[in-house]
Motif scaffolding. Structure first.
Motif, PDB file in Angstrom:
ATOM      1  N   PRO A  72       0.798  -1.233   0.000  1.00  0.00           N
ATOM      2  CA  PRO A  72       0.000   0.000   0.000  1.00  0.00           C
ATOM      3  C   PRO A  72       0.826   1.276   0.000  1.00  0.00           C
ATOM      4  O   PRO A  72       0.283   2.361  -0.245  1.00  0.00           O
ATOM      5  N   SER A  73       2.128   1.174   0.265  1.00  0.00           N
ATOM      6  CA  SER A  73       2.963   2.376   0.245  1.00  0.00           C
ATOM      7  C   SER A  73       3.339   2.807  -1.164  1.00  0.00           C
ATOM      8  O   SER A  73       3.811   3.937  -1.369  1.00  0.00           O
ATOM      9  N   LEU A  74       3.154   1.934  -2.147  1.00  0.00           N
ATOM     10  CA  LEU A  74       3.452   2.287  -3.528  1.00  0.00           C
ATOM     11  C   LEU A  74       2.509   3.384  -4.001  1.00  0.00           C
ATOM     12  O   LEU A  74       1.285   3.263  -3.873  1.00  0.00           O
ATOM     13  N   LYS A  75       3.066   4.447  -4.552  1.00  0.00           N
ATOM     14  CA  LYS A  75       2.241   5.501  -5.142  1.00  0.00           C
ATOM     15  C   LYS A  75       1.981   5.129  -6.605  1.00  0.00           C
ATOM     16  O   LYS A  75       2.902   5.093  -7.418  1.00  0.00           O
ATOM     17  N   ILE A  76       0.730   4.836  -6.897  1.00  0.00           N
ATOM     18  CA  ILE A  76       0.342   4.333  -8.216  1.00  0.00           C
ATOM     19  C   ILE A  76      -0.694   5.267  -8.825  1.00  0.00           C
ATOM     20  O   ILE A  76      -1.665   5.662  -8.163  1.00  0.00           O
ATOM     21  N   LEU A  77      -0.505   5.608 -10.088  1.00  0.00           N
ATOM     22  CA  LEU A  77      -1.473   6.427 -10.829  1.00  0.00           C
ATOM     23  C   LEU A  77      -1.941   5.662 -12.054  1.00  0.00           C
ATOM     24  O   LEU A  77      -1.125   5.153 -12.831  1.00  0.00           O
ATOM     25  N   ILE A  78      -3.270   5.596 -12.230  1.00  0.00           N
ATOM     26  CA  ILE A  78      -3.879   5.053 -13.444  1.00  0.00           C
ATOM     27  C   ILE A  78      -4.473   6.222 -14.213  1.00  0.00           C
ATOM     28  O   ILE A  78      -5.289   6.979 -13.673  1.00  0.00           O
ATOM     29  N   ILE A  79      -4.080   6.384 -15.467  1.00  0.00           N
ATOM     30  CA  ILE A  79      -4.621   7.435 -16.322  1.00  0.00           C
ATOM     31  C   ILE A  79      -5.537   6.782 -17.349  1.00  0.00           C
ATOM     32  O   ILE A  79      -5.088   5.982 -18.173  1.00  0.00           O
ATOM     33  N   GLU A  80      -6.816   7.102 -17.306  1.00  0.00           N
ATOM     34  CA  GLU A  80      -7.829   6.448 -18.139  1.00  0.00           C
ATOM     35  C   GLU A  80      -8.601   7.476 -18.958  1.00  0.00           C
ATOM     36  O   GLU A  80      -9.034   8.508 -18.437  1.00  0.00           O
ATOM     37  N   ALA A  81      -8.779   7.177 -20.239  1.00  0.00           N
ATOM     38  CA  ALA A  81      -9.488   8.098 -21.133  1.00  0.00           C
ATOM     39  C   ALA A  81     -10.981   8.146 -20.844  1.00  0.00           C
ATOM     40  O   ALA A  81     -11.635   9.166 -21.088  1.00  0.00           O
ATOM     41  N   GLY A  82     -11.547   7.055 -20.325  1.00  0.00           N
ATOM     42  CA  GLY A  82     -12.983   7.009 -20.055  1.00  0.00           C
ATOM     43  C   GLY A  82     -13.325   7.471 -18.655  1.00  0.00           C
ATOM     44  O   GLY A  82     -12.536   8.134 -17.982  1.00  0.00           O
ATOM     45  N   LYS A  83     -14.508   7.079 -18.211  1.00  0.00           N
ATOM     46  CA  LYS A  83     -15.018   7.559 -16.931  1.00  0.00           C
ATOM     47  C   LYS A  83     -14.928   6.460 -15.877  1.00  0.00           C
ATOM     48  O   LYS A  83     -14.559   5.322 -16.150  1.00  0.00           O
ATOM     49  N   HIS A  84     -15.295   6.831 -14.662  1.00  0.00           N
ATOM     50  CA  HIS A  84     -15.431   5.827 -13.607  1.00  0.00           C
ATOM     51  C   HIS A  84     -16.633   4.938 -13.905  1.00  0.00           C
ATOM     52  O   HIS A  84     -17.636   5.381 -14.481  1.00  0.00           O
ATOM     53  N   GLU A 277      -4.291   6.063  -7.079  1.00  0.00           N
ATOM     54  CA  GLU A 277      -5.078   7.150  -7.657  1.00  0.00           C
ATOM     55  C   GLU A 277      -5.517   6.794  -9.074  1.00  0.00           C
ATOM     56  O   GLU A 277      -4.793   6.136  -9.822  1.00  0.00           O
ATOM     57  N   ILE A 278      -6.715   7.258  -9.425  1.00  0.00           N
ATOM     58  CA  ILE A 278      -7.262   7.038 -10.767  1.00  0.00           C
ATOM     59  C   ILE A 278      -7.620   8.399 -11.355  1.00  0.00           C
ATOM     60  O   ILE A 278      -8.395   9.158 -10.761  1.00  0.00           O
ATOM     61  N   LEU A 279      -7.043   8.696 -12.483  1.00  0.00           N
ATOM     62  CA  LEU A 279      -7.322   9.947 -13.186  1.00  0.00           C
ATOM     63  C   LEU A 279      -8.143   9.608 -14.422  1.00  0.00           C
ATOM     64  O   LEU A 279      -7.648   8.972 -15.359  1.00  0.00           O
ATOM     65  N   VAL A 280      -9.422  10.002 -14.434  1.00  0.00           N
ATOM     66  CA  VAL A 280     -10.309   9.657 -15.543  1.00  0.00           C
ATOM     67  C   VAL A 280     -10.441  10.824 -16.510  1.00  0.00           C
ATOM     68  O   VAL A 280      -9.970  11.928 -16.251  1.00  0.00           O
ATOM     69  N   HIS A 281     -11.101  10.575 -17.630  1.00  0.00           N
ATOM     70  CA  HIS A 281     -11.293  11.586 -18.680  1.00  0.00           C
ATOM     71  C   HIS A 281      -9.966  12.210 -19.091  1.00  0.00           C
ATOM     72  O   HIS A 281      -9.890  13.414 -19.362  1.00  0.00           O
ATOM     73  N   SER A 282      -8.935  11.395 -19.166  1.00  0.00           N
ATOM     74  CA  SER A 282      -7.603  11.908 -19.503  1.00  0.00           C
ATOM     75  C   SER A 282      -6.921  10.931 -20.448  1.00  0.00           C
ATOM     76  O   SER A 282      -6.803   9.745 -20.146  1.00  0.00           O
ATOM     77  N   ARG A 283      -6.467  11.441 -21.566  1.00  0.00           N
ATOM     78  CA  ARG A 283      -5.875  10.567 -22.580  1.00  0.00           C
ATOM     79  C   ARG A 283      -4.364  10.774 -22.626  1.00  0.00           C
ATOM     80  O   ARG A 283      -3.879  11.909 -22.724  1.00  0.00           O
ATOM     81  N   VAL A 284      -3.630   9.678 -22.543  1.00  0.00           N
ATOM     82  CA  VAL A 284      -2.169   9.746 -22.575  1.00  0.00           C
ATOM     83  C   VAL A 284      -1.705  10.127 -23.977  1.00  0.00           C
ATOM     84  O   VAL A 284      -2.122   9.532 -24.969  1.00  0.00           O
ATOM     85  N   LYS A 285      -0.844  11.127 -24.017  1.00  0.00           N
ATOM     86  CA  LYS A 285      -0.277  11.557 -25.294  1.00  0.00           C
ATOM     87  C   LYS A 285       0.976  10.766 -25.620  1.00  0.00           C
ATOM     88  O   LYS A 285       1.116  10.229 -26.710  1.00  0.00           O
ATOM     89  N   ARG A 286       1.912  10.717 -24.659  1.00  0.00           N
ATOM     90  CA  ARG A 286       3.157  10.011 -24.939  1.00  0.00           C
ATOM     91  C   ARG A 286       3.910   9.734 -23.655  1.00  0.00           C
ATOM     92  O   ARG A 286       3.603  10.273 -22.587  1.00  0.00           O
ATOM     93  N   VAL A 287       4.907   8.875 -23.773  1.00  0.00           N
ATOM     94  CA  VAL A 287       5.837   8.587 -22.687  1.00  0.00           C
ATOM     95  C   VAL A 287       6.999   9.563 -22.776  1.00  0.00           C
ATOM     96  O   VAL A 287       7.471   9.896 -23.868  1.00  0.00           O
ATOM     97  N   ILE A 288       7.463  10.045 -21.625  1.00  0.00           N
ATOM     98  CA  ILE A 288       8.588  10.970 -21.562  1.00  0.00           C
ATOM     99  C   ILE A 288       9.859  10.183 -21.230  1.00  0.00           C
ATOM    100  O   ILE A 288       9.848   9.312 -20.351  1.00  0.00           O
ATOM    101  N   PHE A 289      10.939  10.500 -21.937  1.00  0.00           N
ATOM    102  CA  PHE A 289      12.211   9.811 -21.724  1.00  0.00           C
ATOM    103  C   PHE A 289      13.302  10.782 -21.291  1.00  0.00           C
ATOM    104  O   PHE A 289      13.327  11.949 -21.710  1.00  0.00           O
ATOM    105  N   GLU A 290      14.194  10.295 -20.465  1.00  0.00           N
ATOM    106  CA  GLU A 290      15.491  10.915 -20.231  1.00  0.00           C
ATOM    107  C   GLU A 290      16.521   9.945 -20.801  1.00  0.00           C
ATOM    108  O   GLU A 290      16.776   8.883 -20.220  1.00  0.00           O
ATOM    109  N   GLY A 291      17.063  10.277 -21.962  1.00  0.00           N
ATOM    110  CA  GLY A 291      17.886   9.318 -22.676  1.00  0.00           C
ATOM    111  C   GLY A 291      17.034   8.147 -23.106  1.00  0.00           C
ATOM    112  O   GLY A 291      16.043   8.313 -23.817  1.00  0.00           O
ATOM    113  N   ASP A 292      17.405   6.933 -22.658  1.00  0.00           N
ATOM    114  CA  ASP A 292      16.619   5.754 -23.019  1.00  0.00           C
ATOM    115  C   ASP A 292      15.767   5.271 -21.847  1.00  0.00           C
ATOM    116  O   ASP A 292      15.274   4.143 -21.862  1.00  0.00           O
TER     117      ASP A 292
END
Length: 655
Positions: A72-84, A277-292
């Motif tokens: 439970p100490s892990l900070k986890i975010l789910i980004i979902e384009a749809g709704k709850h 945490e769950i973030l709804v109505h949000s669409r992922v555009k891209r992954v961000i990289f530092e180098g590889d």
């Protein structure tokens, strides 16, 4: 060159402003970009999570839910384009799945494919589930498991740990089968039941038992023989499963009558965990990289309360980014992130991070058709719920909401019997020479692989306003079409339509399978006690007066009645019908295939995207080859396997 977002070590509090080694702003930043950075510096500071899931579908819920419960100490975010989807009747009441599809809109993303010559020039539409839980919240609730050799095929593509001996225990871990049955799960999150409600399913089974001397009946063809880890013995059992008529189970909790989806049973039951945490109505555009190294994602919020619907927001993932966008969303996210074929990225001026030509390729699905038949007004069908007025539907809902043990038709999907079918010697003659090579090369020595799945559906699932009265349908889909396709981005805009070519019926052997399935299932149907003829408008258009012509009937033909003899012209009519009507089975997979990189692979056996660090894909897109079943079960299995992999890497024990 990928942009350097200059993320700080861990604090996550630095505004999103790309910088150079001397601390100055990158010269390629436009005035609009700088203005956006200023707004972010004032109001949208970067948040940091341990793990960010790009997509909140079935597999994401399994992985995020299991990890959050274990630590439970892990900070986890789910980004979902749809709704709850929590406690929304249109999701939780099983029988509403068909109305959901017809209502469209917020519950689905509809992908319009390119017009196809193989489909008579039509552009088929392929829906994918949208909302927390993804397809598990909107599918047909059919419980079918892949053949063991399907998973062995995955393992044989340089994927140790992905064979049937490894995945069968995980399939059982995910489920609670009610009432309990041999070789099924007994304490998993997902509830499954096989109680029967309608007579139409019983009529189908009765015809199979009386007519088909080369096949027989069994209560459960999804018995994985979990007491044995010997792969050969498991396969022996599934050889039998391809010749048995059987009851069909469904993803419904027997005590509540609720749909058993991944969101409810892996995520929403952890509301107490503030680090999930769950973030709804949000669409992922891209992954961000530092180098590889993947260090975060960008997303765009279209939530009603969002003031600027074009604002790009970034979040940091200190330990892992997991892409879970499905067979369409995952390759699109990778391509927008600079991972994919050079020609695709160059067409949209995307700097390449990794050259992976396999991204978006290897699209697999099943080809389905539903043929309607008329029945009597006395039959118990789903027609009132699927097509009745709100007042009529309310009566079914009231029963579902009551304290009665029997929740009625609202707790059903109308699909309660079926068969995974392999052709007999006689059937191979009907299939004809165009299927011979496919049979010999793929099916003949893989005896646990069905060619088609056939089910009766208690109700009319179509949209023709002329369909008045009560109906049942015979649905059939090809389990392993030879044709494959592809899906790619057409823009860096995450809301832009995709370039989709599913490949349906590109190879003639797939057409032969559907032609045989139509003939075989029609002979079953016309012998069922509930049969009162075909709804001819949605059958092949045969010449009037010949033996194959469709129409009304006073009742079934006898069990021993001769089969319809189809002419060459009749076969052509069947093929024309399938080209004009065949559709997706919503079983899209394979577009980020788990196989060697030099064979078009995108991820390795640890689900790592080739060429980068801290980035995994976990959903049905990683399936390197098709599965002979509805895909929800395999999505759960992939999720449970991803949990084991990620937990090992995070040092979480006991998974």
């Amino acid at each position: 060159m990928s942009r350097d977002y200059g993320f700080p070590a861990e604090d996550g509090m630095r505004p999103w402003v790309p910088d150079t080694a001397d601390g100055s702003i990158h010269p390629h930043c436009t005035q609009a970009f700088l203005q956006r950075c200023l707004l972010l510096s004032m109001s949208q500071l970067i948040a940091t999570y341990d793990i960010v899931f790009a997509g909140g579908g079935t597999t994401a819920c399994v992985v995020a839910g299991r990890l959050a419960a274990a630590d439970p100490s892990l900070k986890i975010l789910i980004i979902e384009a749809g709704k709850h989807t929590k406690d929304i009747p249109s999701y939780t009441q099983p029988a509403r799945y068909l109305r959901n599809l017809s209502s469209g809109g917020e519950m689905f993303t509809f992908h319009l494919a390119k017009p196809s010559k193989a489909l008579d020039g039509r552009p088929c539409v392929i829906p994918s589930g949208k909302g927390v839980g993804g397809g598990s919240c909107v599918n047909f609730l059919m419980y079918t498991r892949a053949s063991p050799s399907d998973y062995d095929d995955w393992e044989n593509l340089s994927n140790p740990g992905w064979g049937s001996k490894d995945l069968i225990p995980l399939a059982n871990k995910a489920e609670t089968y009610e009432p309990s049955a041999k070789n099924h799960g007994t304490c998993g999150p997902i509830k499954v039941t096989n109680t029967m409600q309608t007579e139409i399913a019983k009529h189908f089974l009765a015809v199979g038992a009386a007519r088909d001397k080369e096949r027989s009946s069994i209560d459960d063809t999804n018995d994985f023989s979990a007491t044995s880890v010997n792969v050969y013995s498991v396969r022996v059992h599934f050889i039998a499963s391809c010749r048995f008529f059987t009851r069909c189970s469904r993803y419904v909790a027997i005590d509540t009558g609720r749909r058993s989806d991944a969101a409810q049973y892996y995520i929403y039951n952890q509301a107490h965990n503030k680090n999930l945490e769950i973030l709804v109505h949000s669409r992922v555009k891209r992954v961000i990289f530092e180098g590889d190294r993947a260090v975060g994602v960008e997303y765009i919020s279209h939530a009603p309360e969002t003031a600027d619907k074009n604002a790009i927001v970034a979040v940091r993932a200190s330990r892992l980014v997991v892409v879970c966008g499905g067979a369409f969303g995952s390759p699109a996210i990778l391509e927008r992130s600079g991972i994919g074929a050079s020609k695709v990225l160059q067409a949209h001026d995307i700097p390449q991070v990794v050259d992976l030509p396999g991204v978006g390729e290897n699209y697999n699905d099943h080809n389905v058709a539903f043929l309607p038949y008329r029945t009597t007004d006395a039959e118990n069908t789903m027609d009132d719920i699927w097509h009745g007025s709100d007042e009529v539907v309310k009566a079914f809902e009231d029963r579902w909401l009551s304290d009665t043990q029997d929740k009625g038709n609202m707790a059903h999907n109308g699909i309660e019997a079926g068969i995974k079918l392999r052709p007999t010697a006689t059937d191979l003659k009907v299939l004809g020479p165009t299927f011979t090579n496919r049979w010999n090369e793929f099916f003949a020595n893989r005896r646990d692989k069905p060619v088609v799945c056939v089910v009766p559906v208690s109700g009319y699932a179509g949209a023709n306003a002329l369909a008045k009265g009560r109906f049942y349908m015979i649905g059939y889909y090809s389990d392993y079409p030879a044709s494959t396709g592809r899906t790619h981005i057409q823009s860096t805009d995450p809301y832009a339509p995709l370039d989709v070519e599913p490949g349906f019926l590109d190879k003639t052997e797939d057409l032969a399978v559907l032609r045989w399935a139509y003939k075989w299932s029609r002979e079953m149907s016309r012998r069922m006690e509930s049969y009162r003829g075909e709804f001819a408008l949605e059958h092949p258009q045969f010449d009037e007066g010949n033996a194959a012509a469709c129409g009304l009937a006073e009742g079934p033909v006898g069990i021993d009645a001769p089969d319809i003899v189809y002419s060459k012209a009749d076969d052509e009519a069947i093929d024309k019908f399938h080209r004009a009507t065949v559709a997706t089975t919503w079983h899209s997979l394979g577009t980020c295939a788990m196989k060697p990189r030099d064979q078009g692979g995108v991820v390795d056996a640890r689900l790592n995207v080739y060429g980068v660090k801290n980035l995994k894909v976990a959903d049905m897109s990683i399936a390197p080859t098709n599965v002979g079943s509805n895909t929800y079960n395999s999505a759960l299995v992939i999720g449970e396997k991803a949990v084991v992999i990620i937990a090992e890497e995070l040092g979480i024990e006991g998974m």
